[in-house]
Design a protein around this motif. Structure first.
Motif, PDB file in Angstrom:
ATOM      1  N   VAL B  71      65.291  49.910  34.361  1.00 44.33           N
ATOM      2  CA  VAL B  71      63.992  49.693  35.008  1.00 44.33           C
ATOM      3  C   VAL B  71      63.948  50.400  36.359  1.00 44.33           C
ATOM      4  N   ARG B  72      65.058  50.340  37.113  1.00 45.23           N
ATOM      5  CA  ARG B  72      65.066  50.960  38.449  1.00 45.23           C
ATOM      6  C   ARG B  72      64.983  52.474  38.375  1.00 45.23           C
ATOM      7  N   ARG B  73      65.369  53.046  37.235  1.00 46.41           N
ATOM      8  CA  ARG B  73      65.165  54.496  37.067  1.00 46.41           C
ATOM      9  C   ARG B  73      63.693  54.814  36.873  1.00 46.41           C
ATOM     10  N   LYS B  74      62.974  53.852  36.318  1.00 47.61           N
ATOM     11  CA  LYS B  74      61.546  54.056  36.059  1.00 47.61           C
ATOM     12  C   LYS B  74      60.697  53.698  37.261  1.00 47.61           C
ATOM     13  N   VAL B  75      61.184  52.720  38.055  1.00 50.03           N
ATOM     14  CA  VAL B  75      60.351  52.168  39.134  1.00 50.03           C
ATOM     15  C   VAL B  75      61.022  52.409  40.487  1.00 50.03           C
ATOM     16  N   GLY B  76      60.428  53.248  41.302  1.00 55.24           N
ATOM     17  CA  GLY B  76      60.915  53.456  42.666  1.00 55.24           C
ATOM     18  C   GLY B  76      60.346  52.391  43.582  1.00 55.24           C
ATOM     19  N   PHE B  77      61.000  52.171  44.726  1.00 58.53           N
ATOM     20  CA  PHE B  77      60.538  51.121  45.639  1.00 58.53           C
ATOM     21  C   PHE B  77      60.623  51.635  47.061  1.00 58.53           C
ATOM     22  N   VAL B  78      59.507  51.589  47.769  1.00 63.35           N
ATOM     23  CA  VAL B  78      59.480  51.979  49.186  1.00 63.35           C
ATOM     24  C   VAL B  78      59.256  50.723  50.022  1.00 63.35           C
ATOM     25  N   PHE B  79      60.167  50.485  50.950  1.00 63.20           N
ATOM     26  CA  PHE B  79      60.118  49.257  51.746  1.00 63.20           C
ATOM     27  C   PHE B  79      59.303  49.454  53.023  1.00 63.20           C
ATOM     28  N   GLN B  80      59.039  48.327  53.692  1.00 62.67           N
ATOM     29  CA  GLN B  80      58.226  48.381  54.913  1.00 62.67           C
ATOM     30  C   GLN B  80      58.929  49.155  56.024  1.00 62.67           C
ATOM     31  N   ASN B  81      60.217  48.854  56.239  1.00 59.15           N
ATOM     32  CA  ASN B  81      60.925  49.455  57.368  1.00 59.15           C
ATOM     33  C   ASN B  81      61.854  50.567  56.881  1.00 59.15           C
ATOM     34  N   PRO B  82      61.488  51.819  57.155  1.00 58.78           N
ATOM     35  CA  PRO B  82      62.309  52.920  56.629  1.00 58.78           C
ATOM     36  C   PRO B  82      63.733  52.916  57.179  1.00 58.78           C
ATOM     37  N   ASP B  83      63.912  52.373  58.382  1.00 53.11           N
ATOM     38  CA  ASP B  83      65.260  52.351  58.966  1.00 53.11           C
ATOM     39  C   ASP B  83      66.246  51.592  58.089  1.00 53.11           C
ATOM     40  N   ASN B  84      65.736  50.635  57.339  1.00 50.33           N
ATOM     41  CA  ASN B  84      66.620  49.806  56.508  1.00 50.33           C
ATOM     42  C   ASN B  84      66.840  50.380  55.119  1.00 50.33           C
ATOM     43  N   GLN B  85      66.246  51.536  54.826  1.00 48.20           N
ATOM     44  CA  GLN B  85      66.447  52.090  53.481  1.00 48.20           C
ATOM     45  C   GLN B  85      66.983  53.516  53.510  1.00 48.20           C
ATOM     46  N   ILE B  86      67.088  54.099  54.709  1.00 45.70           N
ATOM     47  CA  ILE B  86      67.689  55.434  54.808  1.00 45.70           C
ATOM     48  C   ILE B  86      69.202  55.233  54.873  1.00 45.70           C
TER      49      ILE B  86
END
Lengths: 199, 230
Positions: B71-86
């Motif tokens: 499922v995660r290959r099909k569905v990307g997720f962008v979070f509110q705070n980019p600092d916590n996902q880079i």
């Protein structure tokens, strides 16, 4: 903090990451295996000349090592005050050598290259339960998040100053702890969302 | 298609989402609601970051609880705070991170990174340390790092909350242009006018499911009524 210079590729950039990591580890061990003032003097001079020989930009390099220089100066001052100038030199030269070499490494090496090199080195240790991918990924995260933590500390200190709590270490540590744990949760989610499964 | 079948979500004794069923087939779906209304939990159910307490969530037939990896290959997720996902210090290294997790060949990783950085105008930033980027640039990096994996769906959890107006518009334009199906959790009602469907959440329930022309005024009235009741 942990800046990297890739706008101009120097001879230091061209050395493979694995070789640089090995050299740093070897130098780190060597400086603590000798008490010879001449050898340590030579090593710290070599470490200082290394970035100069590659014409790395001085200002960002200095910015990167400045906090460590403050620590070295404090340690040296302590030894001078306690009446041991030789120890002051030994401590300064040892730490100075490692910090300058580490700065030259991080300044001229992509983190992904360091991670790949570390994973290759650790691969034979898989048989005793070491996970090279996780070790490499931990290194990448540490380098990525140290500047983020410094920014967070600056934000918290500014907020606490505005509330008149500039002298309180507790007032900085507690929110920092809470924000760091929350960030760790968010990061774990983000990593999972981008397909990282620990393998 | 994203399908929720009798889904509910509880954390201990706290019910975050009451049981609901719905299907999302539209290209642009927005999710709005007050803080704590269950929007972000709803978003996290879509790519398996959370498993439902009851019921099933399926994306193109894949169960998010059982087939989370697929499922995660099909569905990307962008979070509110980019600092916590880079994750990686350099822009191009971070964009490549997800592709390495997919175990793609190096040449394909390089080509895809080049393409996505060019598409979102970030070529000049590719060698820039992520911590030196502006807030807007960080969010564009986070979006690029997800889109480079070419997911079929992208979920955005309040992607514009921390941005100034110019960067909000930039992110909104990027979302509008992308070919993928997007589910966007947002408080920025003015950016939802082109969406096909809007879900309004209130206290863990979907209280309105309609096009923006109907759902946004409903939400404004709901908020006004709550403010009047305080």
């Amino acid at each position: 903090m942990f800046e990297i210079c890739l706008t101009r590729i120097t001879w230091l950039h061209r050395i493979p990451a694995g070789v640089k990591l090995f050299a740093l580890a070897a130098a780190g061990a060597a400086v603590f295996l000798t008490d010879d003032v001449r050898i340590l003097g030579g090593l710290v001079a070599f470490a200082a000349l290394l970035p100069l020989s590659a014409w790395l930009p001085a200002r960002p390099l200095f910015r990167q090592i400045a906090p460590a220089l403050v620590l070295i100066a404090a340690l040296a001052a302590f030894h001078l005050v306690t009446g041991d100038p030789r120890d002051a030199f030994l401590v300064s030269a040892r730490l100075g050598t490692v910090i300058l070499l580490a700065a030259a490494l991080t300044f001229t090496t992509r983190v992904s290259a360091m991670v790949d090199a570390l994973e290759r080195v650790l691969t034979p240790l898989k048989c005793i339960g070491v996970d090279p991918a996780k070790a490499g990924f931990t290194l990448a995260l540490a380098i990525r998040f140290i500047p983020v933590l410094f920014t967070m500390i600056a934000e918290i200190r500014e907020a606490q100053r505005a509330r008149g709590l500039e002298g309180s270490v507790f007032a900085v540590v507690m929110p920092l702890l809470v924000r760091t744990l929350r960030m760790a949760d968010d990061l774990a989610e983000a990593i999972a969302a981008r397909g990282y499964d620990g393998n | 298609m994203i399908e929720f079948d009798n889904v509910s979500m509880r954390f201990g004794d706290l019910t975050v989402l009451e049981p609901f069923s719905l299907s999302l087939a539209e290209r642009r779906v927005a999710v709005i609601g007050a803080n704590g209304s269950g929007k972000s939990t709803f978003a996290r159910l879509i790519n398996g970051l959370l498993a439902p307490s009851t019921g099933t969530v399926r994306v193109d037939g894949l169960c998010t609880a059982k087939d989370a990896r697929a499922v995660r290959r099909k569905v990307g997720f962008v979070f509110q705070n980019p600092d916590n996902q880079i994750v990686y210090p350099l822009v191009e290294e971070d964009v490549a991170f997800g592709l390495k997790n997919l175990k793609l060949p190096k040449a394909e990783i390089a080509a895809r990174v080049d393409a996505v950085l060019a598409r979102y105008g970030m070529e000049s930033l590719r060698l820039r340390p992520a911590h030196l980027l502006s807030g807007g640039q960080k969010q564009m990096l986070a979006i690029s790092a997800v889109l480079v994996m070419e997911p079929a769906y992208v979920v955005f959890d309040e992607p514009t909350t921390l941005l100034d107006l110019r960067n909000k518009r930039r992110v909104a334009a990027a979302i509008a242009e992308m070919p993928q199906t997007a589910v966007v959790v947002s408080h920025d009602l003015e950016f939802l006018t082109d969406f096909e469907r809007v879900l309004v959440f209130e206290a863990g329930r979907i209280v309105c499911d309609a096009p923006p022309a109907e759902a946004v005024p409903f939400y404004r009235e709901l908020m006004a009524a709550e403010a009047g009741g305080v």
